[in-house]
Scaffold this active site. Structure first.
Site, PDB file in Angstrom:
ATOM      1  N   CYS B  51       0.830  -1.211   0.000  1.00 34.44           N
ATOM      2  CA  CYS B  51       0.000   0.000   0.000  1.00 34.44           C
ATOM      3  C   CYS B  51       0.864   1.261   0.000  1.00 34.44           C
ATOM      4  O   CYS B  51       1.719   1.439   0.863  1.00 34.44           O
ATOM      5  CB  CYS B  51      -0.901  -0.004   1.239  1.00 34.44           C
ATOM      6  SG  CYS B  51      -1.704   1.582   1.522  1.00 34.44           S
ATOM      7  N   CYS B  54       0.483   3.389   3.424  1.00 36.92           N
ATOM      8  CA  CYS B  54       0.867   2.905   4.751  1.00 36.92           C
ATOM      9  C   CYS B  54       2.176   3.570   5.217  1.00 36.92           C
ATOM     10  O   CYS B  54       3.024   3.924   4.398  1.00 36.92           O
ATOM     11  CB  CYS B  54       1.037   1.384   4.729  1.00 36.92           C
ATOM     12  SG  CYS B  54      -0.511   0.480   4.987  1.00 36.92           S
ATOM     13  N   HIS B 113      -4.157   0.451   8.124  1.00 38.22           N
ATOM     14  CA  HIS B 113      -4.692   0.116   6.801  1.00 38.22           C
ATOM     15  C   HIS B 113      -6.070  -0.547   6.876  1.00 38.22           C
ATOM     16  O   HIS B 113      -6.876  -0.451   5.935  1.00 38.22           O
ATOM     17  CB  HIS B 113      -3.695  -0.823   6.103  1.00 38.22           C
ATOM     18  CG  HIS B 113      -4.024  -1.136   4.678  1.00 38.22           C
ATOM     19  ND1 HIS B 113      -3.755  -0.275   3.645  1.00 38.22           N
ATOM     20  CD2 HIS B 113      -4.610  -2.226   4.104  1.00 38.22           C
ATOM     21  CE1 HIS B 113      -4.141  -0.816   2.500  1.00 38.22           C
ATOM     22  NE2 HIS B 113      -4.671  -2.000   2.747  1.00 38.22           N
ATOM     23  N   ASN B 153     -13.568   9.766  -1.310  1.00 33.39           N
ATOM     24  CA  ASN B 153     -14.207   8.721  -2.112  1.00 33.39           C
ATOM     25  C   ASN B 153     -13.956   7.419  -1.379  1.00 33.39           C
ATOM     26  O   ASN B 153     -12.811   7.014  -1.217  1.00 33.39           O
ATOM     27  CB  ASN B 153     -13.591   8.630  -3.509  1.00 33.39           C
ATOM     28  CG  ASN B 153     -13.874   9.857  -4.348  1.00 33.39           C
ATOM     29  OD1 ASN B 153     -14.943  10.442  -4.245  1.00 33.39           O
ATOM     30  ND2 ASN B 153     -12.909  10.251  -5.168  1.00 33.39           N
ATOM     31  N   SER B 161      -9.132   3.987  -5.355  1.00 34.41           N
ATOM     32  CA  SER B 161      -8.220   2.977  -5.856  1.00 34.41           C
ATOM     33  C   SER B 161      -7.376   2.355  -4.749  1.00 34.41           C
ATOM     34  O   SER B 161      -6.572   1.485  -5.005  1.00 34.41           O
ATOM     35  CB  SER B 161      -7.333   3.573  -6.947  1.00 34.41           C
ATOM     36  OG  SER B 161      -6.762   4.783  -6.515  1.00 34.41           O
ATOM     37  N   HIS B 164      -6.880   1.985   1.926  1.00 33.83           N
ATOM     38  CA  HIS B 164      -6.327   2.661   3.096  1.00 33.83           C
ATOM     39  C   HIS B 164      -7.195   3.897   3.382  1.00 33.83           C
ATOM     40  O   HIS B 164      -7.489   4.673   2.478  1.00 33.83           O
ATOM     41  CB  HIS B 164      -4.871   3.076   2.831  1.00 33.83           C
ATOM     42  CG  HIS B 164      -4.156   3.480   4.077  1.00 33.83           C
ATOM     43  ND1 HIS B 164      -3.162   2.721   4.652  1.00 33.83           N
ATOM     44  CD2 HIS B 164      -4.312   4.556   4.899  1.00 33.83           C
ATOM     45  CE1 HIS B 164      -2.741   3.314   5.756  1.00 33.83           C
ATOM     46  NE2 HIS B 164      -3.420   4.435   5.922  1.00 33.83           N
ATOM     47  N   HIS B 166      -8.479   7.240   3.603  1.00 38.18           N
ATOM     48  CA  HIS B 166      -7.924   8.535   3.201  1.00 38.18           C
ATOM     49  C   HIS B 166      -8.966   9.374   2.476  1.00 38.18           C
ATOM     50  O   HIS B 166      -9.957   8.862   1.972  1.00 38.18           O
ATOM     51  CB  HIS B 166      -6.697   8.350   2.295  1.00 38.18           C
ATOM     52  CG  HIS B 166      -7.031   7.913   0.897  1.00 38.18           C
ATOM     53  ND1 HIS B 166      -7.440   6.618   0.597  1.00 38.18           N
ATOM     54  CD2 HIS B 166      -7.041   8.582  -0.285  1.00 38.18           C
ATOM     55  CE1 HIS B 166      -7.667   6.524  -0.701  1.00 38.18           C
ATOM     56  NE2 HIS B 166      -7.446   7.700  -1.269  1.00 38.18           N
ATOM     57  N   GLN B 168      -9.248  13.480   0.256  1.00 36.68           N
ATOM     58  CA  GLN B 168      -8.479  14.378  -0.585  1.00 36.68           C
ATOM     59  C   GLN B 168      -8.897  15.822  -0.339  1.00 36.68           C
ATOM     60  O   GLN B 168      -9.969  16.096   0.195  1.00 36.68           O
ATOM     61  CB  GLN B 168      -8.709  14.056  -2.067  1.00 36.68           C
ATOM     62  CG  GLN B 168      -8.305  12.650  -2.474  1.00 36.68           C
ATOM     63  CD  GLN B 168      -8.224  12.492  -3.981  1.00 36.68           C
ATOM     64  OE1 GLN B 168      -7.601  13.301  -4.678  1.00 36.68           O
ATOM     65  NE2 GLN B 168      -8.851  11.461  -4.498  1.00 36.68           N
TER      66      GLN B 168
HETATM   67  O1  LIG Z   1      -7.706  10.837  -7.191  1.00 34.43           O
HETATM   68  P1  LIG Z   1      -8.101   9.404  -7.260  1.00 34.43           P
HETATM   69  O2  LIG Z   1      -8.613   8.844  -5.954  1.00 34.43           O
HETATM   70  O3  LIG Z   1      -7.060   8.511  -7.881  1.00 34.43           O
HETATM   71  O4  LIG Z   1      -9.329   9.385  -8.304  1.00 34.43           O
HETATM   72  C1  LIG Z   1     -10.676   9.366  -7.950  1.00 34.43           C
HETATM   73  O5  LIG Z   1     -11.120  10.636  -7.435  1.00 34.43           O
HETATM   74  C2  LIG Z   1     -11.024  11.753  -8.331  1.00 34.43           C
HETATM   75  C3  LIG Z   1     -11.646  12.959  -7.658  1.00 34.43           C
HETATM   76  O6  LIG Z   1     -13.003  12.766  -7.326  1.00 34.43           O
HETATM   77  C4  LIG Z   1     -11.713  11.453  -9.675  1.00 34.43           C
HETATM   78  O7  LIG Z   1     -11.417  12.493 -10.578  1.00 34.43           O
HETATM   79  C5  LIG Z   1     -11.261  10.119 -10.260  1.00 34.43           C
HETATM   80  O8  LIG Z   1     -12.034   9.830 -11.406  1.00 34.43           O
HETATM   81  C6  LIG Z   1     -11.443   9.009  -9.216  1.00 34.43           C
HETATM   82  O9  LIG Z   1     -11.011   7.762  -9.735  1.00 34.43           O
END
Ligand SMILES: O=P(O)(O)O[C@H]1O[C@H](CO)[C@@H](O)[C@H](O)[C@H]1O
Ligand SMILES: O=P(O)(O)O[C@H]1O[C@H](CO)[C@@H](O)[C@H](O)[C@H]1O
Lengths: 339, 339
Positions: B51, B54, B113, B153, B161, B164, B166, B168
């Site tokens: 990961c 981590c 994790h 997300n 993806s 873990h 997290h 943004q």
């Molecule tokens: O930034 P990450 O987690 O790789 O990507 C994810 O979140 C982003 C922000 O919402 C999006 O634009 C991506 O399509 C999604 O896969």
């Protein structure tokens, strides 16, 4: 074209909605470790005894489909909009609601379970176009209906629950959000210039050629400058037409050809039956002067890097602005090279 | 409450964006034969050597994560927004674009994790809240940044993806689409009444109780009247606060508790780690008078009927208006009963 648009983060204006898209062309190299979609490239039979859309089969409500030979239309058995509900409204401080009536239909494009639009001849697609025209006219004449939304969800990843080639028509009393935005933007431009904003835009694109995928005598297929989805595209009549009834039978065949060319190219991008939602935006059927409208069909396909990796419109996109990685110009080139 | 809202198709107004949602409460019985999502209920290890989030592991660009013990923040290795790009704009007829600068960060909620927010103690979530405050403040003080979007997300189905825990932070020079809409609606109301529209709305909801999931001294958790996603919910401060910096440390703990209560209840709905995108909408950092803002956090979870069947926002939703089947009141009851 300003080369900064291929290298640096920027936003582009959608002239039809007045909203922006965030473009991050430098980000296309991002590795992907997330969810992959299932691909189903198996050949379907021409007739599936379990399919509720195949000719002669029985639907969930007990109705039997006729032995139809081209297009077949029926009222949705689980319609999201009802036509016989009471009129009501809620106006309780900041709680605001209004009854919304409508009619929802399903339209089978072909009796052949194995096909999708790119497998059909333009003459067969032309029959679908005739059916759209008939429905737009009939529903539009109904006093209850002020807008007719024609659309298709194709592929399991787009929420399509049956692979039999079909689309839907949801028609209703008021203008949906997206249509209301386009109504305002088109009207503002038309009032000022007495020309359709989309017509002026198409003229500019036909001159620049950078985002054009295909054109014939009556239609142009392009990636709009403000496209949101990775391989988003638009089909629009070159002549100013407010709705699909203004299209002649010959033009309907040219439109069918444009649909055929675009969807065939789509299937070649990742060598898979390309999923998308498509829809036609056109003049409301509200009896008003809708000269400002210029009808167009848009395709929103989710795949980004392969048959299994799609673009997710999530966090930032839901709370902020739609975001794309590959530029509209690069996407147009990919599709154009496959025509 | 008008019982028609539980029986017939109608639309409800989102007072914060000015847009509508189509509600089809009669449609919840529709059978589902479409795509099912994969569920992954396996227990993850507390540390995964593969990961890139981590502690102690090496990221794709060669940087090594510190042995962090609570929250860890770094600049996104594949940022959608750049801070050092040139200024440019395109104003070529109907082609309109503008450079957009920004700073994107990743925020690890925990070194563990195996965890997600509902597995963390309120005191641990409070540290995440402190980190959000710090970032909002620091980024907001940067001349380049006029808006800071905090979001998460969660789950593969939401494009995440890496499991873990997290979130943004994407911060940028101009207001994203959704924020611009809420800015306008809140400002119009504030100008007229000198009160926050969300504050007035919360007072109404606290009085009616029908859509309330949970409340404590400082926060209310509810399903908004105009919710779009099946189990959408909102957390908002009872006091009028324009941004998260106005929250005291004690209130930050009460906020953390609200997050904990909601996400724990979510996981019980379908006995699965409940996917969602969440985000905080709050005052821009543009130096203007933003008294009209009332900050709030929204959760948009896609699951509809089970751990594997989600709501698809496709054809009609993309071209028309978001549509939901289960009413906001029923959804609120489901979640409230699991608190
Ligand atoms: O930034 P990450 O987690 O790789 O990507 C994810 O979140 C982003 C922000 O919402 C999006 O634009 C991506 O399509 C999604 O896969
Ligand atoms: O009507 P269908 O094909 O069963 O359902 C599909 O299309 C509808 C209209 O876009 C959406 O509301 C549904 O979420 C989707 O699954």
């Amino acid at each position: 074209m300003n080369s900064n648009l291929q290298d640096y983060s920027h936003k582009r204006l959608n002239i039809l909605t007045g909203e922006w898209v965030l473009v991050s062309p430098h980000r296309a190299k991002r590795p992907w470790q997330g969810q992959n979609e299932a691909v189903n490239n198996e050949q379907r039979p021409s007739y599936d005894p379990e399919c509720y859309l195949c000719p002669g089969n029985t639907r969930i409500n007990g109705e039997v489909n006729p032995e139809y030979t081209d297009v077949y239309i029926f009222t949705n058995d689980f319609a999201a909009l009802q036509s016989d509900s009471p009129d009501f409204s809620v106006n309780d401080g900041l709680l605001v609601a209004e009854s919304e009536k409508g009619i929802c239909k399903v339209i089978c494009f072909s009796p052949d379970h194995s096909k999708s639009l790119p497998d059909m001849e333009p003459e067969e697609i032309q029959k679908v176009v005739f059916a759209w025209q008939k429905e737009y006219k009939e529903l539009g004449e109904n006093d209850l209906i002020n807008y007719v939304q024609i659309f298709e969800n194709k592929g399991a990843v787009m929420g399509c629950s049956n692979p039999h080639p079909h689309g839907q028509i949801w028609s209703q009393s008021t203008l949906p959000n997206e249509v209301a935005k386009k109504d305002t933007q088109q009207l503002n431009y038309f009032k000022e210039k007495n020309r359709s904003i989309l017509g002026d835009y198409l003229a500019q694109e036909l001159d620049k050629k950078e985002r054009i995928i295909y054109e014939n005598d009556a239609f142009v297929v392009l990636v709009p400058f403000w496209a949101v989805w990775p391989f988003e595209a638009m089909i629009a009549p070159k002549k100013h037409q407010t709705n699909i009834l203004e299209m002649s039978d010959d033009e309907a065949l040219l439109y069918a050809e444009a649909i055929s060319v675009l969807t065939k190219a789509y299937d070649k991008i990742f060598n898979t039956s390309f999923p998308y939602s498509s829809g036609i935006h056109q003049a409301p059927t509200n009896g008003k002067d809708n000269s400002h409208w210029h009808w167009h069909m848009s395709f929103y396909p989710p795949l980004l890097r392969s048959a299994t990796v799609k673009k997710f419109m999530v966090g930032y996109e839901m709370f902020g602005t739609p975001q794309r990685d590959i530029s509209a110009e690069k996407a147009a080139k990919v599709i154009r090279d496959l025509v």
